[in-house]
Design a protein around this motif. Structure first.
Motif, PDB file in Angstrom:
ATOM      1  N   HIS B   2       0.845  -1.202   0.000  1.00 21.21           N
ATOM      2  CA  HIS B   2       0.000   0.000   0.000  1.00 21.21           C
ATOM      3  C   HIS B   2       0.880   1.252   0.000  1.00 21.21           C
ATOM      4  O   HIS B   2       2.083   1.183   0.191  1.00 21.21           O
ATOM      5  CB  HIS B   2      -0.948  -0.010   1.201  1.00 21.21           C
ATOM      6  CG  HIS B   2      -0.228  -0.165   2.513  1.00 21.21           C
ATOM      7  ND1 HIS B   2      -0.872  -0.185   3.708  1.00 21.21           N
ATOM      8  CD2 HIS B   2       1.088  -0.321   2.789  1.00 21.21           C
ATOM      9  CE1 HIS B   2       0.026  -0.339   4.679  1.00 21.21           C
ATOM     10  NE2 HIS B   2       1.216  -0.426   4.138  1.00 21.21           N
ATOM     11  N   TRP B   3       0.264   2.371  -0.243  1.00 20.40           N
ATOM     12  CA  TRP B   3       1.022   3.621  -0.321  1.00 20.40           C
ATOM     13  C   TRP B   3       1.466   4.052   1.049  1.00 20.40           C
ATOM     14  O   TRP B   3       0.671   4.206   1.951  1.00 20.40           O
ATOM     15  CB  TRP B   3       0.154   4.708  -0.941  1.00 20.40           C
ATOM     16  CG  TRP B   3       0.014   4.498  -2.388  1.00 20.40           C
ATOM     17  CD1 TRP B   3      -0.825   3.619  -3.006  1.00 20.40           C
ATOM     18  CD2 TRP B   3       0.766   5.129  -3.408  1.00 20.40           C
ATOM     19  NE1 TRP B   3      -0.630   3.662  -4.347  1.00 20.40           N
ATOM     20  CE2 TRP B   3       0.339   4.590  -4.627  1.00 20.40           C
ATOM     21  CE3 TRP B   3       1.790   6.088  -3.410  1.00 20.40           C
ATOM     22  CZ2 TRP B   3       0.873   4.979  -5.826  1.00 20.40           C
ATOM     23  CZ3 TRP B   3       2.310   6.484  -4.603  1.00 20.40           C
ATOM     24  CH2 TRP B   3       1.853   5.923  -5.795  1.00 20.40           C
ATOM     25  N   THR B   4       2.746   4.259   1.187  1.00 21.84           N
ATOM     26  CA  THR B   4       3.250   4.862   2.410  1.00 21.84           C
ATOM     27  C   THR B   4       2.836   6.329   2.357  1.00 21.84           C
ATOM     28  O   THR B   4       2.904   6.959   1.326  1.00 21.84           O
ATOM     29  CB  THR B   4       4.781   4.803   2.420  1.00 21.84           C
ATOM     30  OG1 THR B   4       5.134   3.444   2.315  1.00 21.84           O
ATOM     31  CG2 THR B   4       5.335   5.402   3.676  1.00 21.84           C
ATOM     32  N   CYS B   5       2.390   6.825   3.445  1.00 16.24           N
ATOM     33  CA  CYS B   5       2.005   8.240   3.393  1.00 16.24           C
ATOM     34  C   CYS B   5       2.122   8.865   4.757  1.00 16.24           C
ATOM     35  O   CYS B   5       2.336   8.192   5.758  1.00 16.24           O
ATOM     36  CB  CYS B   5       0.599   8.376   2.867  1.00 16.24           C
ATOM     37  SG  CYS B   5      -0.578   7.693   3.995  1.00 16.24           S
ATOM     38  N   ILE B   6       1.986  10.142   4.779  1.00 15.59           N
ATOM     39  CA  ILE B   6       2.022  10.855   6.050  1.00 15.59           C
ATOM     40  C   ILE B   6       0.624  11.385   6.306  1.00 15.59           C
ATOM     41  O   ILE B   6      -0.192  11.474   5.404  1.00 15.59           O
ATOM     42  CB  ILE B   6       3.017  12.026   5.997  1.00 15.59           C
ATOM     43  CG1 ILE B   6       2.700  12.912   4.795  1.00 15.59           C
ATOM     44  CG2 ILE B   6       4.434  11.509   5.931  1.00 15.59           C
ATOM     45  CD1 ILE B   6       3.504  14.179   4.786  1.00 15.59           C
ATOM     46  N   LEU B   7       0.351  11.700   7.525  1.00 21.12           N
ATOM     47  CA  LEU B   7      -0.950  12.276   7.834  1.00 21.12           C
ATOM     48  C   LEU B   7      -0.945  13.719   7.351  1.00 21.12           C
ATOM     49  O   LEU B   7      -0.248  14.561   7.912  1.00 21.12           O
ATOM     50  CB  LEU B   7      -1.191  12.215   9.344  1.00 21.12           C
ATOM     51  CG  LEU B   7      -2.552  12.749   9.784  1.00 21.12           C
ATOM     52  CD1 LEU B   7      -3.660  11.835   9.311  1.00 21.12           C
ATOM     53  CD2 LEU B   7      -2.598  12.913  11.280  1.00 21.12           C
ATOM     54  N   ILE B   8      -1.701  13.962   6.299  1.00 17.19           N
ATOM     55  CA  ILE B   8      -1.714  15.329   5.773  1.00 17.19           C
ATOM     56  C   ILE B   8      -2.936  16.001   6.368  1.00 17.19           C
ATOM     57  O   ILE B   8      -4.061  15.818   5.933  1.00 17.19           O
ATOM     58  CB  ILE B   8      -1.740  15.303   4.244  1.00 17.19           C
ATOM     59  CG1 ILE B   8      -0.556  14.472   3.747  1.00 17.19           C
ATOM     60  CG2 ILE B   8      -1.646  16.714   3.686  1.00 17.19           C
ATOM     61  CD1 ILE B   8      -0.488  14.305   2.265  1.00 17.19           C
ATOM     62  N   ARG B 443       9.070  -0.120  -3.517  1.00 14.99           N
ATOM     63  CA  ARG B 443       8.919   0.662  -2.279  1.00 14.99           C
ATOM     64  C   ARG B 443       9.201   2.136  -2.528  1.00 14.99           C
ATOM     65  O   ARG B 443       8.477   3.011  -2.053  1.00 14.99           O
ATOM     66  CB  ARG B 443       9.883   0.150  -1.201  1.00 14.99           C
ATOM     67  CG  ARG B 443       9.404  -1.086  -0.459  1.00 14.99           C
ATOM     68  CD  ARG B 443      10.193  -1.285   0.842  1.00 14.99           C
ATOM     69  NE  ARG B 443      11.634  -1.330   0.628  1.00 14.99           N
ATOM     70  CZ  ARG B 443      12.308  -2.401   0.222  1.00 14.99           C
ATOM     71  NH1 ARG B 443      11.668  -3.530  -0.031  1.00 14.99           N
ATOM     72  NH2 ARG B 443      13.623  -2.367   0.071  1.00 14.99           N
ATOM     73  N   LEU B 444      10.274   2.430  -3.292  1.00 15.04           N
ATOM     74  CA  LEU B 444      10.611   3.834  -3.581  1.00 15.04           C
ATOM     75  C   LEU B 444       9.478   4.486  -4.384  1.00 15.04           C
ATOM     76  O   LEU B 444       9.076   5.609  -4.115  1.00 15.04           O
ATOM     77  CB  LEU B 444      11.916   3.913  -4.380  1.00 15.04           C
ATOM     78  CG  LEU B 444      13.213   3.597  -3.635  1.00 15.04           C
ATOM     79  CD1 LEU B 444      14.388   3.555  -4.603  1.00 15.04           C
ATOM     80  CD2 LEU B 444      13.474   4.624  -2.538  1.00 15.04           C
ATOM     81  N   ASP B 447       6.448   5.327  -2.314  1.00 17.49           N
ATOM     82  CA  ASP B 447       6.666   6.228  -1.189  1.00 17.49           C
ATOM     83  C   ASP B 447       6.709   7.673  -1.687  1.00 17.49           C
ATOM     84  O   ASP B 447       7.767   8.281  -1.812  1.00 17.49           O
ATOM     85  CB  ASP B 447       7.973   5.841  -0.488  1.00 17.49           C
ATOM     86  CG  ASP B 447       8.056   6.427   0.914  1.00 17.49           C
ATOM     87  OD1 ASP B 447       7.081   7.085   1.325  1.00 17.49           O
ATOM     88  OD2 ASP B 447       9.080   6.238   1.581  1.00 17.49           O
ATOM     89  N   GLN B 448       5.540   8.210  -1.990  1.00 14.05           N
ATOM     90  CA  GLN B 448       5.444   9.590  -2.459  1.00 14.05           C
ATOM     91  C   GLN B 448       4.395  10.299  -1.606  1.00 14.05           C
ATOM     92  O   GLN B 448       3.462   9.671  -1.133  1.00 14.05           O
ATOM     93  CB  GLN B 448       5.009   9.620  -3.924  1.00 14.05           C
ATOM     94  CG  GLN B 448       6.013   8.988  -4.875  1.00 14.05           C
ATOM     95  CD  GLN B 448       5.586   9.105  -6.332  1.00 14.05           C
ATOM     96  OE1 GLN B 448       5.147  10.146  -6.781  1.00 14.05           O
ATOM     97  NE2 GLN B 448       5.696   8.012  -7.061  1.00 14.05           N
ATOM     98  N   PRO B 449       4.523  11.618  -1.449  1.00 14.50           N
ATOM     99  CA  PRO B 449       3.560  12.305  -0.576  1.00 14.50           C
ATOM    100  C   PRO B 449       2.147  12.312  -1.156  1.00 14.50           C
ATOM    101  O   PRO B 449       1.184  12.524  -0.438  1.00 14.50           O
ATOM    102  CB  PRO B 449       4.118  13.719  -0.447  1.00 14.50           C
ATOM    103  CG  PRO B 449       5.095  13.880  -1.551  1.00 14.50           C
ATOM    104  CD  PRO B 449       5.583  12.513  -1.929  1.00 14.50           C
ATOM    105  N   ILE B 450       2.041  12.107  -2.459  1.00 19.94           N
ATOM    106  CA  ILE B 450       0.718  12.131  -3.087  1.00 19.94           C
ATOM    107  C   ILE B 450       0.771  11.169  -4.268  1.00 19.94           C
ATOM    108  O   ILE B 450       1.788  11.064  -4.944  1.00 19.94           O
ATOM    109  CB  ILE B 450       0.320  13.584  -3.482  1.00 19.94           C
ATOM    110  CG1 ILE B 450      -0.949  13.637  -4.312  1.00 19.94           C
ATOM    111  CG2 ILE B 450       1.419  14.329  -4.172  1.00 19.94           C
ATOM    112  CD1 ILE B 450      -1.504  15.052  -4.461  1.00 19.94           C
ATOM    113  N   LYS B 451      -0.304  10.420  -4.482  1.00 17.46           N
ATOM    114  CA  LYS B 451      -0.330   9.445  -5.577  1.00 17.46           C
ATOM    115  C   LYS B 451      -0.128  10.144  -6.914  1.00 17.46           C
ATOM    116  O   LYS B 451      -0.684  11.233  -7.138  1.00 17.46           O
ATOM    117  CB  LYS B 451      -1.684   8.746  -5.613  1.00 17.46           C
ATOM    118  CG  LYS B 451      -1.790   7.533  -4.740  1.00 17.46           C
ATOM    119  CD  LYS B 451      -3.136   6.860  -5.015  1.00 17.46           C
ATOM    120  CE  LYS B 451      -3.336   5.661  -4.122  1.00 17.46           C
ATOM    121  NZ  LYS B 451      -4.706   5.126  -4.255  1.00 17.46           N
ATOM    122  N   ASP B 454      -3.333  11.427  -8.595  1.00 17.85           N
ATOM    123  CA  ASP B 454      -3.909  12.553  -7.844  1.00 17.85           C
ATOM    124  C   ASP B 454      -3.096  13.822  -8.079  1.00 17.85           C
ATOM    125  O   ASP B 454      -3.648  14.920  -8.204  1.00 17.85           O
ATOM    126  CB  ASP B 454      -3.941  12.242  -6.345  1.00 17.85           C
ATOM    127  CG  ASP B 454      -5.012  11.219  -5.998  1.00 17.85           C
ATOM    128  OD1 ASP B 454      -6.055  11.217  -6.663  1.00 17.85           O
ATOM    129  OD2 ASP B 454      -4.794  10.416  -5.078  1.00 17.85           O
TER     130      ASP B 454
END
Lengths: 523, 523
Positions: B2-8, B443-444, B447-451, B454
């Motif tokens: 799944h997409w690694t992400c941060i809580l935006i 994995r790299l 691992d982006q802040p936004i798909k 999108d």
């Protein structure tokens, strides 16, 4: 005002993937620290451990903080408040009566010499650190995930390379000039050199000037910067390591964006976080709110010339307050000097003010500013037009970017009088285009898929998760300059062409002489 | 996965700012349409109206769709399935027995001629459109927010300039080559030309080759491309407008990222959306799921050579199935040709398969692929190592990028036999580094802040909201090539130096002769 955004449906917290990291910060003192501290606080907030390297003579960087633990070196950092304030005072004196080419040159020389002193002390500092075997071992043992540093001096980068740790820059300037110039192709035809006061639209002679200034800057670096580090780098990294290789960072978190900066080539490992320090305005302290509200429909003018310029020569201060006194607006001026005699009832002098919160107040109509990056970014964020009084460093360049976008006006503080200042204020207040343009910049700046600070933190954590970002770094660093510019290939091709032409010419000559000889014989 | 992400934390839907826009799409037919359709569907999903310009002879682009309305031109588009399949068959014949320099040259010439025919028809098509006054008026009246096009032909861009609409590219190639080369500085010392099959780490002779191929490509463009458009552009835009100025787009949505592409300079208006078409795997149809599960611990190999290569010469197909038959794995091969005699029980031939869903299945161990961009991106997304059999176009280059990262192996399909193919499969299956490296890429990439999709949609909507993105476009387009490279400035400086030196030499000469004359007189 708020951030335009899209519904990012995949935004969930992935606790297993959030890695509580250890960050070693090697900051630059003074106003640069203000920026670094914003990132440090955010790192702390997200559960990372931060260690900050500072000197006993640190100026802005406090020893104890709830956000970091400090590693204090008993050495001089080279950053010296007294020198800087003395320099600014001298500058005001040098520039009085306007700027000439000679004064400008003198000023640049003065700055270069000051920079050289700072770099010398920084180089001693890093050597002292390397020789402190116990400390170095403890830094190695601490197993940091990365070094976060400001490359205005190369010290932090050198430390990261020495410890073989991933390197993240929080950058506006490197010791060699504006950040991009160390890493991204920068065609001098439309990328103005810092300090050139040129825009991205240049006439032939402006392009010529840009090239000449570039040459001058390269010379300054060779003269005032490299000598302090070359021996050090050879001693600790071997004779084949050059100064520039120290700057092979995983990420460059650039303190600009392209609402502020002229568009230019960039690199995959440059992350733009311009305005990362900006936040929505908080309510003002009651006495300020009362003062602001008392302005009625006329609104308020805010003035600040930055932390370094607490006071001005008395005649200049008098001219400013006299101009303010003529206005129906209220004025808040951050000023530490003696109270000028011409100070009007409408003007409040303050030692300190919550600048960002004031800029975000709907009553604020105009920001009179020296053009420091932080203030300019806050003005963009809050959409307040600027009347600029640039003094030194990048202030002219910063304000030029605002002026080019029609979001502010710049006046020369050194030839300015009451009338000029008054006319300047009136122009920005009454011509609606300034406000409209600044609000357009503000809308553009706020319309990003992710907030600049969140983006910066995402990428710092990316470097923690993946132990660097080597896949974003180009091969350009590894090439000598003549290979980078394909000069060896061009010379080889030219040689091939030359050999072919010479062979051909020789052949023709031989054939001609043979023909003539035969003819001669026959005759 | 799944997409690694941060809580935006600022992610909320701002309905007042989501503008239901009107988008005019001018696509390129064939596999390019597959990509464009992903964006069109997403635009539709977000409430935007999409109109698609197509020809009566359109190949992939259907007239009726729930996602767009079509504007069908009664003209030839130039994109011709029959020609392409015939070309591929001919290619397989040309290359049989391996690739020589002469075969390679012949192939390039063949491709250039085909491209020239397509461009000629595209140029006629856009001229026909401009002359259809009624249709042009209706396009003007429709008040589109922007034109979205694929610049593999310049037609859509020319239409956008004619209608004076903001322009967004969905781009991998422009008519002049790889997208970046039209816009970003591309030092030939570490940026390989498309089709060169070179990486970003080049020896001297590879760099030389890269420069020569660049020269050859420029020559091909001048010969086969420009003649079709120059008159057209002069007729509709005036004599001062050049071909390149048509490509002044607001945004370049690039169908790569730097997990796949070698890192290189980029521009502020380039948005990387590599892998935007990738989605988590959906469950397989029951018969496929059963087949996949029947593989037990050995797992499954997937093979597809893309939509254009439905069948292979019989001996090649026999070699492939014979190699597959020796394996304990199950194999799914998308193949439309006659059933090879050596087909094993473990191999399933299918007309079509849900490729992305299969690649995302945990039983899949290996992807045997021709190296089309879509397939390679899907393999990266799902982390499946590749055995590459490149044929034509960008396939060699795409697979080179996978090979350089250690995430796949490439074999020459034209000299391949059963043994070579079998060894290739065994190597990728048994050496764990291929899988490990591909999973690292995966994995790299994730691992982006936004798909990526999108992000692409955010920026398309940004152009709608702000009526373009002029602030991200550099001034470089407006400069003639000699100014862009500062050649005029360098010549001027050289002239100045020459004049100074000549004056100096003349002065010396005069002084000498005066001195000699005086001496002579005295003597």
């Amino acid at each position: 005002m708020h951030w335009t955004c899209i519904l990012i449906s995949f935004c969930w917290l992935c606790p297993t993937l959030v890695h509580a990291g250890k960050v070693l910060v090697f900051p630059v003192d003074g106003s640069h620290w203000v920026n670094m501290n914003v990132i440090i606080q955010e790192l702390h907030l997200r559960g990372h451990q931060v260690s900050v390297v500072r000197s006993t003579d640190s100026w802005y960087i406090k020893e104890s903080s709830p956000f970091y633990t400090s590693i204090t070196l008993d050495m001089e950092s080279g950053f010296d408040e007294d020198f800087l304030t003395a320099f600014i005072a001298e500058l005001l004196d040098i520039q009085k009566g306007g700027m000439s080419v000679w004064k400008r040159f003198k000023l640049e020389m003065e700055l270069a010499k000051k920079n050289s002193e700072v770099q010398k002390k920084q180089s001693k500092l890093i050597e002292g650190l390397f020789e402190n075997k116990e400390l170095i071992q403890s830094l190695k043992d601490a197993e940091y995930d990365l070094v976060l540093t400001d490359p205005a001096t190369p010290t932090g980068a050198i430390l990261a390379q020495y410890l073989k740790l991933p390197l993240v820059f929080n950058v506006r300037w490197t010791s060699q000039g504006e950040g991009h110039f160390s890493i991204a192709p920068s065609p001098l035809s439309y990328v103005p050199i810092v300090g050139s006061e040129l825009s991205d639209k240049m006439s032939f002679f402006e392009r010529l000037l840009n090239v000449l200034i570039f040459g001058f800057a390269e010379h300054q670096i060779a003269q005032y910067l490299l000598p302090h580090y070359e021996n050090l780098i050879e001693k600790y990294f071997g004779p084949d390591t050059d100064y520039l290789s120290m700057f092979q960072a995983d990420l460059w978190l650039m303190r600009v964006d392209f609402v502020f900066e002229f568009p230019r080539p960039t690199m995959p490992n440059v992350i733009y976080m311009g305005g990362f320090q900006c936040k929505p305005a908080k309510p003002l302290p009651q006495h300020l709110e009362d003062f602001v509200q008392s302005s009625g429909e006329h609104g308020v003018i805010l003035m600040s010339l930055g932390t370094l310029i607490g006071e001005l020569p008395p005649d200049l201060a008098e001219a400013i307050t006299a101009a303010f006194a003529k206005l129906p607006q209220k004025v808040i001026w951050r000023y530490k000097g003696d109270r000028p005699g011409t100070l009007g009832n409408n003007t409040l002098l303050v030692d300190w003010m919550p600048q960002s919160d004031l800029l975000g107040h709907p009553k604020i109509k105009l920001f009179v500013a020296h053009g420091g990056t932080n203030g300019v970014q806050e003005a963009i964020y809050h959409g307040v037009p600027i009347l600029g009084l640039p003094l030194v460093f990048d202030q002219h360049d910063n304000l030029l970017r605002i002026k080019e976008r029609g979001a502010g006006k710049v006046i020369d503080v050194f030839t300015m009088n009451e009338d000029i200042f008054f006319q300047g204020i009136m122009e920005v207040l009454t011509d609606p285009s300034y406000g409209v343009n600044m609000q357009r910049l503000s809308r553009l700046h706020r319309d990003q898929p992710i907030k600049p600070l969140d983006n910066a933190l995402f990428w710092i954590e990316f470097v923690m998760r993946h132990k660097g970002a080597a896949h974003l770094r180009t091969e350009s660093y590894k090439l000598p300059w003549y290979s980078y510019h394909s000069i060896d290939v061009i010379l080889f091709l030219a040689a091939v062409v030359l050999v072919i032409l010479s062979t051909f010419a020789l052949l023709i000559k031989c054939l001609c002489s043979m023909f003539l000889r035969t003819k001669h014989k026959r005759d």
